[in-house]
Scaffold this active site. Sequence first.
Site, PDB file in Angstrom:
ATOM      1  N   ASP A  25      64.596 -29.413 132.226  1.00 41.05           N
ATOM      2  CA  ASP A  25      63.761 -29.917 133.433  1.00 41.05           C
ATOM      3  C   ASP A  25      62.041 -29.108 133.846  1.00 41.05           C
ATOM      4  OD1 ASP A  25      62.668 -31.458 135.774  1.00 41.05           O
ATOM      5  OD2 ASP A  25      65.228 -31.800 136.188  1.00 41.05           O
ATOM      6  N   SER A  76      61.502 -35.635 138.612  1.00 39.47           N
ATOM      7  CA  SER A  76      62.502 -35.606 137.659  1.00 39.47           C
ATOM      8  C   SER A  76      63.565 -36.912 138.727  1.00 39.47           C
ATOM      9  CB  SER A  76      63.446 -34.001 138.963  1.00 39.47           C
ATOM     10  OG  SER A  76      62.704 -33.259 138.078  1.00 39.47           O
ATOM     11  N   HIS A 136      57.459 -38.196 146.617  1.00 39.30           N
ATOM     12  CA  HIS A 136      58.169 -38.544 148.069  1.00 39.30           C
ATOM     13  C   HIS A 136      57.202 -39.127 149.183  1.00 39.30           C
ATOM     14  CE1 HIS A 136      60.943 -34.844 146.976  1.00 39.30           C
ATOM     15  NE2 HIS A 136      60.971 -34.901 145.898  1.00 39.30           N
ATOM     16  N   ARG A 166      53.393 -28.924 146.517  1.00 42.05           N
ATOM     17  CA  ARG A 166      54.287 -28.671 145.624  1.00 42.05           C
ATOM     18  C   ARG A 166      53.846 -29.725 144.352  1.00 42.05           C
ATOM     19  NH1 ARG A 166      59.055 -25.684 145.274  1.00 42.05           N
ATOM     20  NH2 ARG A 166      60.095 -27.856 144.110  1.00 42.05           N
ATOM     21  N   ARG A 202      57.259 -28.655 153.590  1.00 43.58           N
ATOM     22  CA  ARG A 202      58.746 -28.701 153.452  1.00 43.58           C
ATOM     23  C   ARG A 202      59.825 -28.203 152.505  1.00 43.58           C
ATOM     24  NH1 ARG A 202      56.808 -31.707 147.241  1.00 43.58           N
ATOM     25  NH2 ARG A 202      59.386 -31.387 146.822  1.00 43.58           N
ATOM     26  N   ARG A 209      68.011 -30.625 150.273  1.00 44.86           N
ATOM     27  CA  ARG A 209      68.690 -31.317 148.948  1.00 44.86           C
ATOM     28  C   ARG A 209      69.471 -30.899 149.037  1.00 44.86           C
ATOM     29  NH1 ARG A 209      64.620 -32.576 143.685  1.00 44.86           N
ATOM     30  NH2 ARG A 209      65.061 -29.987 142.961  1.00 44.86           N
ATOM     31  N   ARG A 282      61.289 -41.627 148.733  1.00 41.94           N
ATOM     32  CA  ARG A 282      61.990 -40.893 147.491  1.00 41.94           C
ATOM     33  C   ARG A 282      63.806 -40.178 148.415  1.00 41.94           C
ATOM     34  NH1 ARG A 282      61.371 -36.075 143.076  1.00 41.94           N
ATOM     35  NH2 ARG A 282      62.917 -35.620 143.124  1.00 41.94           N
ATOM     36  N   ASP A 427      61.627 -26.623 136.037  1.00 46.98           N
ATOM     37  CA  ASP A 427      60.525 -27.228 137.411  1.00 46.98           C
ATOM     38  C   ASP A 427      60.954 -26.589 138.468  1.00 46.98           C
ATOM     39  OD1 ASP A 427      59.931 -29.810 138.407  1.00 46.98           O
ATOM     40  OD2 ASP A 427      61.925 -28.916 139.608  1.00 46.98           O
ATOM     41  N   HIS A 431      57.133 -24.859 139.950  1.00 44.92           N
ATOM     42  CA  HIS A 431      56.362 -24.709 141.367  1.00 44.92           C
ATOM     43  C   HIS A 431      55.923 -23.771 141.920  1.00 44.92           C
ATOM     44  CE1 HIS A 431      56.796 -29.759 141.728  1.00 44.92           C
ATOM     45  NE2 HIS A 431      57.744 -29.675 141.010  1.00 44.92           N
TER      46      HIS A 431
END
Length: 453
Positions: A25, A76, A136, A166, A202, A209, A282, A427, A431
């Site tokens: 990723d 992703s 998102h 991000r 965020r 998540r 998202r 990833d 970020h």
Amino acid sequence: MPVAQLSRLAGRSSLQGPLVIAVMDGVGLGVGDAGDAVASARTPHLDALWAEWPTRSLRAHGLAVGLPDDGDMGNSEVGHNALGAGRVIRQGAALVNQSIATGAISASETWRWLVEPLRDAGTLHLCGLLSDGNVHAHIDHVIALVDAAAHDGVLRLRLHVIADGRDVEDPSFEIYLARVETALERYGQAGRDYRIASGGGRMFVTMDRYDSDWSIVARGWQAHVHGNAEAFSSASAAMVALRARSDGVSDQHLPPFVVVDSAGHPIGSVEDGDSFVLWNFRGDRAIQLSRAFEEGDTFSAFDRGRRPAVRYAGMMQYDGDLGMPRRFLVAPPVIERTMGEYTAALGLRTLAVSETQKFGHVTYFWNGNRSGRLDDALETYVEVPSNRPPFEAHPEMKAREITDVVLAALEAAPRPDVVRLNYANGDMVGHTGDLAATIRAVEAVDTEIGRLL
């Protein structure tokens, strides 16, 4: 081909296996400049694979993965939808754009249910990521909802804004605040009470998540719902004060803030009879806040305190299997005939493994946005618990542990026929913007590719 027909192919399958699909990723083909962590990293195993074995480059952004246009960065979620489905899936942003353009979103039964009680009293709350990253959410979507609310006679509206940093430049939150405040001021001059009420970054407020850190959602709940956070006279005043602090807080890690009136009372706490919309399209960072609003007494992730009786809706339904949320403005894409369905119909044993940060990507998103296993007898899902941020402090993340799980499974009997795994390092560390840490993250992934080989 319908899945019902696939099982008839099992007797003709000549697969020897195992097939191992390793998703790295955030590791891709860049421009090769000084900011390209992949090009700068020492990657002997990836270099050898690229030089000695068949390769193919694929686009992972824009129209190639179902986003509205080629100016849209991939992400992703859509990447794993496309990998799991083996074809282009028209994605959330495109569906929302279409619904706004046709007027379907404001003509929907859910929108009418949200706004009709508010013409005489009550507040419409709009919450989400304020950004044009289009991963998102998109700022154009919330401005369209503000316009629709004004058109439909809503007199009082509050925005609860989450800073990005991000999927867009960091810092840049003030740019988006200025755009949305211009829209709100326009309606304020027409006699409506439309204002920003709360916010935060965020990675610290609201948008956790995979149940990774519910304290993030709890901080958002306290700020958005109860008006309980550091107080300022306006969102602009909050940003001036927060930017002046010595720690140089980035957009994604901004602490929660609320806007208060001259008496010190929060202007946007959520009350009984209000309506609340989460405008993110998202699902992965939207499910937990939706659960906090919709789950009853069985909810135990954090102490919600007073839970107001509100009409709640998401921009989309974030989890079809869980039916979360119950109400939504735009129907999500229907993704059928996924790779997981195909391999299950063939009777192939599958292992899916990643750490917490990407576990849902090799399961939920890969399977066409469906929770749970497709076949309990054939599928094994393994989640390796992620470290808590900051990820740049440990750029190796859980790559070694993921490989350990795969190697143990391949040495066991019966071994899986298909393995799909995700190394999150490129990833998640990328970020953070820490180039040196990201280079180390890429090198950690290369080491694990070597172990797999």
